[in-house]
Design an enzyme around this catalytic site. Structure first.
Site, short mmCIF file in Angstrom:
data_model
loop_
_atom_site.label_atom_id
_atom_site.label_comp_id
_atom_site.label_asym_id
_atom_site.label_seq_id
_atom_site.Cartn_x
_atom_site.Cartn_y
_atom_site.Cartn_z
N CYS A 114 1.13 -1.17 0.16
CA CYS A 114 -0.06 -0.16 -0.30
C CYS A 114 0.42 1.26 0.34
O CYS A 114 0.32 2.26 -0.39
CB CYS A 114 -0.52 -0.18 0.98
SG CYS A 114 -1.83 -1.25 1.24
N HIS A 251 -3.03 7.77 1.61
CA HIS A 251 -3.42 6.33 0.86
C HIS A 251 -5.10 6.13 1.56
O HIS A 251 -5.49 6.42 2.43
CB HIS A 251 -2.06 5.67 1.52
CG HIS A 251 -3.43 4.11 1.30
ND1 HIS A 251 -3.16 3.47 -0.01
CD2 HIS A 251 -2.82 3.21 2.00
CE1 HIS A 251 -3.77 2.46 0.10
NE2 HIS A 251 -3.72 1.41 1.46
N ASN A 281 -9.94 -0.29 -0.55
CA ASN A 281 -8.25 -0.18 -0.83
C ASN A 281 -7.65 -0.45 -1.77
O ASN A 281 -8.04 -1.94 -2.12
CB ASN A 281 -8.03 -0.28 0.34
CG ASN A 281 -6.39 -0.17 1.11
OD1 ASN A 281 -5.37 -0.34 -0.40
ND2 ASN A 281 -5.24 -1.04 2.05
O1 UT7 Z 1 -3.70 -0.40 3.51
C1 UT7 Z 1 -3.21 -0.58 5.43
C2 UT7 Z 1 -3.64 -1.75 4.99
N1 UT7 Z 1 -4.74 -1.95 6.14
C3 UT7 Z 1 -5.64 -1.17 7.17
O2 UT7 Z 1 -5.18 0.32 7.10
C4 UT7 Z 1 -6.44 -1.36 7.49
C5 UT7 Z 1 -6.34 -1.29 9.13
N2 UT7 Z 1 -7.19 -1.79 9.85
C6 UT7 Z 1 -8.86 -1.09 9.78
O3 UT7 Z 1 -9.09 -0.96 8.74
C7 UT7 Z 1 -9.73 -2.13 10.89
O4 UT7 Z 1 -8.82 -2.79 11.82
C8 UT7 Z 1 -10.50 -3.34 10.32
C9 UT7 Z 1 -11.43 -2.61 9.37
C10 UT7 Z 1 -9.92 -4.54 9.62
C11 UT7 Z 1 -11.46 -4.24 12.00
O5 UT7 Z 1 -12.12 -2.49 12.30
P1 UT7 Z 1 -12.44 -2.22 13.58
O6 UT7 Z 1 -12.72 -1.69 14.18
O7 UT7 Z 1 -10.64 -2.42 14.12
O8 UT7 Z 1 -12.63 -4.42 13.99
P2 UT7 Z 1 -11.72 -5.43 15.20
O9 UT7 Z 1 -11.19 -5.55 14.40
O10 UT7 Z 1 -12.23 -4.77 16.26
O11 UT7 Z 1 -13.69 -6.69 14.83
C12 UT7 Z 1 -14.80 -5.46 16.08
C13 UT7 Z 1 -15.23 -6.38 15.76
C14 UT7 Z 1 -15.22 -8.06 16.34
O12 UT7 Z 1 -16.25 -8.94 16.75
P3 UT7 Z 1 -16.58 -9.06 17.95
O13 UT7 Z 1 -14.89 -9.93 18.11
O14 UT7 Z 1 -16.11 -8.08 18.60
O15 UT7 Z 1 -17.29 -10.48 18.22
C15 UT7 Z 1 -14.51 -8.88 14.30
O16 UT7 Z 1 -15.53 -10.00 14.43
O17 UT7 Z 1 -16.15 -6.39 14.14
C16 UT7 Z 1 -15.78 -8.50 13.91
N3 UT7 Z 1 -15.65 -7.65 12.68
C17 UT7 Z 1 -16.80 -8.07 11.26
N4 UT7 Z 1 -18.18 -7.10 11.75
C18 UT7 Z 1 -19.29 -7.40 10.11
C19 UT7 Z 1 -14.58 -7.89 11.72
N5 UT7 Z 1 -14.91 -7.70 10.16
C20 UT7 Z 1 -16.37 -7.84 10.46
C21 UT7 Z 1 -17.19 -6.99 9.00
N6 UT7 Z 1 -18.64 -7.60 9.37
N7 UT7 Z 1 -17.11 -7.37 7.75
#
Ligand code: UT7
Length: 324
Positions: A114, A251, A281
């Protein structure tokens, strides 16, 4: 003679096929609301079967050439930043060269996931500064959809396909702040190699390909801090403050990360170019796609100061200031 890299034109291309959050939610345990609230993404574009990274790259390049009023014969160097090359080798840039008919250019790829656009811009800028190339076609192009595990809701919702291109030209400049790429600032920390990676070696066999694995929360936490470091370095390097910036073109990974950076530097939202809703992304393609959007709709104009930044796998991160 000292040269600087002036921007002559830009272009962007998104494949026609659109995959919305609602469509994803039909086969995945997710919702449109969750994706929009947590990421800002509404839809992504997906390359057709048989539509390769080089095809996307060529479309963006043609638009940039047209805008710059240059022909393929004028290009000295083609650099493609990509994580999803047509083949492990040769370089996708070689294919782009052949499809464009840019016979006098030398061509190669760079890979910084990225951060590929910021890293590639540094490479292109250095070729120009040292007088080794006069006109560089620099493209960020990706078919990230081919690296996705469509059963993993934590990753597959985040990425899309697309390409963006910049044409840079060497020109002599009386002052380093007058125009062009003012500076680039690159960082990496390989200790976080496993935080975002593809879980297999490169294979052409679609049945056994690797897919993206990501520790999303860890990347998220690092992002605002590391991007902040890169942005501060760019500003300090020119004794500027965020107030001096006309456009902030980050980005496009997660809208909440972008907003966090804006808050840290008190960058007003009106100065931020946000295109993540439309294409998710697209890795190395996301900055040039956003740049192209803001040039096409008249926001970025000649003389404007543009700040770009990125962070991605490696970890890698970086920033650049460009006087358009
Ligand atoms: O280009 C650089 C590369 N990548 C990035 O910059 C990505 C960086 N990270 C992120 O953007 C975020 O961490 C995500 C969007 C991937 C995830 O968001 P978050 O607010 O950090 O969520 P989380 O991983 O803390 O998950 C919260 C909850 C979890 O459920 P529990 O364990 O609290 O019950 C996940 O299982 O949300 C759940 N979850 C979803 N729910 C519905 C994770 N993905 C999804 C989904 N739909 N797609």
């Amino acid at each position: 003679m000292a040269y600087i890299s002036e921007v002559m034109g830009c272009g962007g291309y998104l494949p026609a096929k659109i995959l919305t959050n609602q469509e994803l939610a039909q086969t995945l345990d997710t919702t449109d609301e969750w994706i929009v609230e947590r990421t800002g993404i509404h839809r992504r574009h997906i390359a057709d079967n048989g539509q390769l990274t080089s095809d996307l790259a060529v479309q963006a390049a043609k638009q940039a050439l047209e805008q710059a009023d240059l022909s393929a014969d004028d290009i000295d160097c083609i650099i493609v930043a990509t994580t999803t090359p047509d083949h492990p080798f040769p370089a996708t840039a070689a294919r782009v060269q052949s499809k464009l008919g840019a016979s006098k250019a030398f061509a190669f790829d760079i890979q910084a996931v990225c951060s590929g656009f910021v890293y590639g811009l540094a490479v292109a800028d250095n070729f120009i500064r040292t007088g080794q190339a006069k006109i560089v076609l620099f493209i960020g192009a990706e078919t990230m959809s081919r690296l996705l595990d469509w059963h993993d809701r934590r990753t597959c919702i985040l990425f899309g396909d697309g390409a963006g291109a910049l044409l840079l030209k060497a020109s002599s400049s009386p002052s380093s702040l007058s125009s062009g790429v003012l500076s680039t600032h690159l960082f990496s920390d390989g200790h976080h190699y496993d935080a975002l990676y593809v879980d297999d070696t490169i294979r052409i066999d679609a049945l056994s390909r690797g897919v993206i694995r990501m520790q999303g929360r860890e990347i998220f936490k690092s992002a605002v801090e590391k991007i902040g470091q890169a942005v501060q370095k760019a500003l300090d390097n020119h004794k500027l403050t965020a107030n001096d910036i006309d456009w902030f073109v980050p980005h496009q990974a997660n809208q909440r990360i972008i907003m966090g950076v804006c808050e840290r530097f008190s960058i007003p939202v009106e100065k931020m170019v946000l295109t993540i809703a439309e294409h998710a992304n697209t890795s190395a393609a996301s900055i040039p796609l956003a740049l192209n959007t803001a040039v096409q709709d008249g926001r970025i104009q000649k003389g404007h100061l543009v700040l770009i930044e990125a962070m991605g796998g490696g970890l890698t991160w970086g920033s650049s200031l460009i006087r358009w």
